[in-house]
Design an enzyme around this catalytic site. Sequence first.
Site, PDB file in Angstrom:
ATOM      1  N   VAL A  17      -3.245 -20.792  56.282  1.00 46.41           N
ATOM      2  CA  VAL A  17      -3.696 -21.976  55.542  1.00 46.41           C
ATOM      3  C   VAL A  17      -5.222 -22.033  55.545  1.00 46.41           C
ATOM      4  O   VAL A  17      -5.854 -22.298  54.516  1.00 46.41           O
ATOM      5  CB  VAL A  17      -3.081 -23.266  56.158  1.00 46.41           C
ATOM      6  CG1 VAL A  17      -3.664 -24.512  55.514  1.00 46.41           C
ATOM      7  CG2 VAL A  17      -1.558 -23.241  56.003  1.00 46.41           C
ATOM      8  N   ASP A  45     -13.476 -21.524  69.972  1.00 46.29           N
ATOM      9  CA  ASP A  45     -12.208 -21.445  70.693  1.00 46.29           C
ATOM     10  C   ASP A  45     -11.775 -22.869  71.030  1.00 46.29           C
ATOM     11  O   ASP A  45     -12.488 -23.593  71.732  1.00 46.29           O
ATOM     12  CB  ASP A  45     -12.428 -20.623  71.982  1.00 46.29           C
ATOM     13  CG  ASP A  45     -11.129 -20.412  72.744  1.00 46.29           C
ATOM     14  OD1 ASP A  45     -10.127 -21.093  72.424  1.00 46.29           O
ATOM     15  OD2 ASP A  45     -11.129 -19.569  73.659  1.00 46.29           O
ATOM     16  N   THR A  71       1.074 -21.159  66.684  1.00 45.55           N
ATOM     17  CA  THR A  71       2.187 -21.204  65.723  1.00 45.55           C
ATOM     18  C   THR A  71       3.323 -20.239  66.064  1.00 45.55           C
ATOM     19  O   THR A  71       4.292 -20.153  65.308  1.00 45.55           O
ATOM     20  CB  THR A  71       1.685 -20.873  64.297  1.00 45.55           C
ATOM     21  OG1 THR A  71       1.038 -19.599  64.339  1.00 45.55           O
ATOM     22  CG2 THR A  71       0.738 -21.917  63.771  1.00 45.55           C
ATOM     23  N   THR A 110       4.432 -29.939  61.318  1.00 46.51           N
ATOM     24  CA  THR A 110       5.536 -29.052  60.980  1.00 46.51           C
ATOM     25  C   THR A 110       6.881 -29.763  60.787  1.00 46.51           C
ATOM     26  O   THR A 110       7.124 -30.826  61.380  1.00 46.51           O
ATOM     27  CB  THR A 110       5.679 -28.007  62.117  1.00 46.51           C
ATOM     28  OG1 THR A 110       6.863 -27.246  61.902  1.00 46.51           O
ATOM     29  CG2 THR A 110       5.787 -28.664  63.480  1.00 46.51           C
ATOM     30  N   TYR A 134       7.280 -25.551  70.557  1.00 46.28           N
ATOM     31  CA  TYR A 134       6.358 -25.623  69.417  1.00 46.28           C
ATOM     32  C   TYR A 134       6.468 -27.002  68.752  1.00 46.28           C
ATOM     33  O   TYR A 134       5.465 -27.701  68.576  1.00 46.28           O
ATOM     34  CB  TYR A 134       6.666 -24.501  68.424  1.00 46.28           C
ATOM     35  CG  TYR A 134       5.943 -24.618  67.099  1.00 46.28           C
ATOM     36  CD1 TYR A 134       4.562 -24.433  67.013  1.00 46.28           C
ATOM     37  CD2 TYR A 134       6.642 -24.928  65.924  1.00 46.28           C
ATOM     38  CE1 TYR A 134       3.901 -24.552  65.797  1.00 46.28           C
ATOM     39  CE2 TYR A 134       5.990 -25.038  64.706  1.00 46.28           C
ATOM     40  CZ  TYR A 134       4.623 -24.859  64.647  1.00 46.28           C
ATOM     41  OH  TYR A 134       3.972 -24.981  63.439  1.00 46.28           O
ATOM     42  N   LYS A 138       3.620 -29.944  68.740  1.00 45.13           N
ATOM     43  CA  LYS A 138       3.069 -30.390  67.453  1.00 45.13           C
ATOM     44  C   LYS A 138       3.301 -31.897  67.289  1.00 45.13           C
ATOM     45  O   LYS A 138       2.435 -32.612  66.791  1.00 45.13           O
ATOM     46  CB  LYS A 138       3.717 -29.624  66.288  1.00 45.13           C
ATOM     47  CG  LYS A 138       3.358 -28.151  66.195  1.00 45.13           C
ATOM     48  CD  LYS A 138       1.893 -27.870  65.911  1.00 45.13           C
ATOM     49  CE  LYS A 138       1.455 -28.263  64.530  1.00 45.13           C
ATOM     50  NZ  LYS A 138       0.039 -27.871  64.273  1.00 45.13           N
TER      51      LYS A 138
HETATM   52  N1  LIG Z   1       3.404 -20.899  59.654  1.00 42.13           N
HETATM   53  C1  LIG Z   1       4.344 -21.781  59.332  1.00 42.13           C
HETATM   54  O1  LIG Z   1       5.436 -21.424  58.860  1.00 42.13           O
HETATM   55  C2  LIG Z   1       4.096 -23.251  59.513  1.00 42.13           C
HETATM   56  C3  LIG Z   1       5.152 -24.144  59.254  1.00 42.13           C
HETATM   57  C4  LIG Z   1       4.932 -25.498  59.414  1.00 42.13           C
HETATM   58  C5  LIG Z   1       3.690 -25.974  59.808  1.00 42.13           C
HETATM   59  N2  LIG Z   1       2.687 -25.083  60.070  1.00 42.13           N
HETATM   60  C6  LIG Z   1       1.401 -25.630  60.527  1.00 42.13           C
HETATM   61  O2  LIG Z   1       0.416 -25.342  59.544  1.00 42.13           O
HETATM   62  C7  LIG Z   1      -0.853 -25.115  60.173  1.00 42.13           C
HETATM   63  C8  LIG Z   1      -1.418 -23.783  59.713  1.00 42.13           C
HETATM   64  O3  LIG Z   1      -0.476 -22.765  60.068  1.00 42.13           O
HETATM   65  P1  LIG Z   1      -0.701 -21.245  59.673  1.00 42.13           P
HETATM   66  O4  LIG Z   1       0.611 -20.709  59.244  1.00 42.13           O
HETATM   67  O5  LIG Z   1      -1.883 -21.119  58.788  1.00 42.13           O
HETATM   68  O6  LIG Z   1      -1.008 -20.653  61.124  1.00 42.13           O
HETATM   69  P2  LIG Z   1      -1.589 -19.225  61.533  1.00 42.13           P
HETATM   70  O7  LIG Z   1      -1.626 -18.323  60.357  1.00 42.13           O
HETATM   71  O8  LIG Z   1      -0.862 -18.820  62.760  1.00 42.13           O
HETATM   72  O9  LIG Z   1      -3.089 -19.590  61.896  1.00 42.13           O
HETATM   73  C9  LIG Z   1      -3.407 -20.299  63.051  1.00 42.13           C
HETATM   74  C10 LIG Z   1      -4.831 -19.978  63.385  1.00 42.13           C
HETATM   75  O10 LIG Z   1      -5.150 -20.625  64.628  1.00 42.13           O
HETATM   76  C11 LIG Z   1      -5.994 -19.739  65.320  1.00 42.13           C
HETATM   77  N3  LIG Z   1      -6.059 -19.984  66.748  1.00 42.13           N
HETATM   78  C12 LIG Z   1      -5.155 -19.630  67.704  1.00 42.13           C
HETATM   79  N4  LIG Z   1      -5.630 -19.945  68.916  1.00 42.13           N
HETATM   80  C13 LIG Z   1      -6.859 -20.483  68.727  1.00 42.13           C
HETATM   81  C14 LIG Z   1      -7.877 -20.982  69.576  1.00 42.13           C
HETATM   82  N5  LIG Z   1      -7.736 -20.952  70.917  1.00 42.13           N
HETATM   83  N6  LIG Z   1      -9.021 -21.462  69.040  1.00 42.13           N
HETATM   84  C15 LIG Z   1      -9.217 -21.449  67.706  1.00 42.13           C
HETATM   85  N7  LIG Z   1      -8.300 -20.987  66.843  1.00 42.13           N
HETATM   86  C16 LIG Z   1      -7.146 -20.510  67.348  1.00 42.13           C
HETATM   87  C17 LIG Z   1      -5.402 -18.361  65.060  1.00 42.13           C
HETATM   88  O11 LIG Z   1      -6.356 -17.359  65.355  1.00 42.13           O
HETATM   89  P3  LIG Z   1      -5.857 -15.864  65.721  1.00 42.13           P
HETATM   90  O12 LIG Z   1      -5.063 -15.403  64.539  1.00 42.13           O
HETATM   91  O13 LIG Z   1      -7.151 -15.133  65.925  1.00 42.13           O
HETATM   92  O14 LIG Z   1      -5.022 -16.025  66.961  1.00 42.13           O
HETATM   93  C18 LIG Z   1      -5.077 -18.467  63.578  1.00 42.13           C
HETATM   94  O15 LIG Z   1      -6.172 -18.054  62.775  1.00 42.13           O
HETATM   95  C19 LIG Z   1      -0.598 -25.213  61.670  1.00 42.13           C
HETATM   96  O16 LIG Z   1      -0.914 -26.503  62.116  1.00 42.13           O
HETATM   97  C20 LIG Z   1       0.896 -24.981  61.809  1.00 42.13           C
HETATM   98  O17 LIG Z   1       1.425 -25.610  62.959  1.00 42.13           O
HETATM   99  C21 LIG Z   1       2.846 -23.744  59.914  1.00 42.13           C
END
Ligand SMILES: NC(=O)c1ccc[n+]([C@@H]2O[C@H](COP(=O)([O-])OP(=O)(O)OC[C@H]3O[C@@H](n4cnc5c(N)ncnc54)[C@H](OP(=O)(O)O)[C@@H]3O)[C@@H](O)[C@H]2O)c1
Length: 301
Positions: A17, A45, A71, A110, A134, A138
Amino acid sequence: MSTKHPKILLIGCDGQVGWELQRSLAVLADVTATSLCGSYGYALDLLDSDAINKAVAETEPDYIVNAAAHTAVDKAESEVELSKQLNAEAPAQLARLAAEHDAVFIHYSTDFVFDGQSERPYREEDPTAPLGVYGQTKLEGEQRILATEATAMVFRTSWVYGNHGHNFMKTMLRLFHEKDELKVVDDQIGAPTWSRMIAEVTAQVIGQLHSGVKHADELKGIYHLTSSGETSWYGFARQILELSGESCSLLPIATHKYPTPARRPAYSVLDNSKLSQMFRLSMPNWSSALKRCMEDERPTS
Ligand SMILES: NC(=O)c1ccc[n+]([C@@H]2O[C@H](COP(=O)([O-])OP(=O)(O)OC[C@H]3O[C@@H](n4cnc5c(N)ncnc54)[C@H](OP(=O)(O)O)[C@@H]3O)[C@@H](O)[C@H]2O)c1
């Protein structure tokens, strides 16, 4: 109405996202983007609370948009503390800072806050009952954000996919190459949602807030931001296969044939009408959005 370009602090710009947000927000704001290791934007971080304070103080943002999270749904079962830190503690700190700096806080949550027993799409006010760590962390994040003084909007989304990052669509495309036959779960129902759509809706919301069409202080709360329609993981895989032009034999299976550390809701479709009506947005059907995504560009990484 403000004519000044807003300043946005975007956190997690390397996620699915966050990646799309960089591009959607760039047209309407001065964006300071951060990622965990600084490979894109500045390094921040979320486990470092001093660094969070510093980033907000230095940026003086009008909006803080947090797309970072823990996630990994299955890993979270054994990484409870980390999950809590990233999904609840850090978002609560960001919300407190947003309140102190008079910034609007936008955060994502989520469909996994629900237990999946509903027989109709979940509304924002429906009782929550997460099935795993998770979803629990959340949910705690949502509650702690909304308990602050911040003008905060929490967008719950579901089944996120896109051309950047790790997701089901990209896994399927890889496996179609590697395997002749694939078994995919057919008894979990949800709404696949393109990361770009989430980013575009977020940009529309910020645009309307900034132009004064909507007033942020009246809008604090939870909103469902998903594609319209619903399908199973098997239905999602079928559509990816058809659009890809690959050949592979897909077999529907029940969840109990594919055991995972974390339990998942059997039904997690979210009613997205509150957000679409409030901001006069149309939420595309998951199937047409998938087509646009797959036509847009081929996955790279
Ligand atoms: N993915 C899904 O299917 C889904 C479904 C429902 C809701 N959501 C929500 O939507 C939002 C975006 O999800 P997404 O799918 O874009 O997630 P994502 O692709 O997993 O991205 C999460 C990001 O958070 C970063 N992160 C992890 N640990 C961190 C830290 N200590 N400090 C700073 N950044 C950190 C990760 O970095 P690294 O990659 O370097 O670890 C990654 O870039 C989240 O709030 C998630 O809960 C996602």
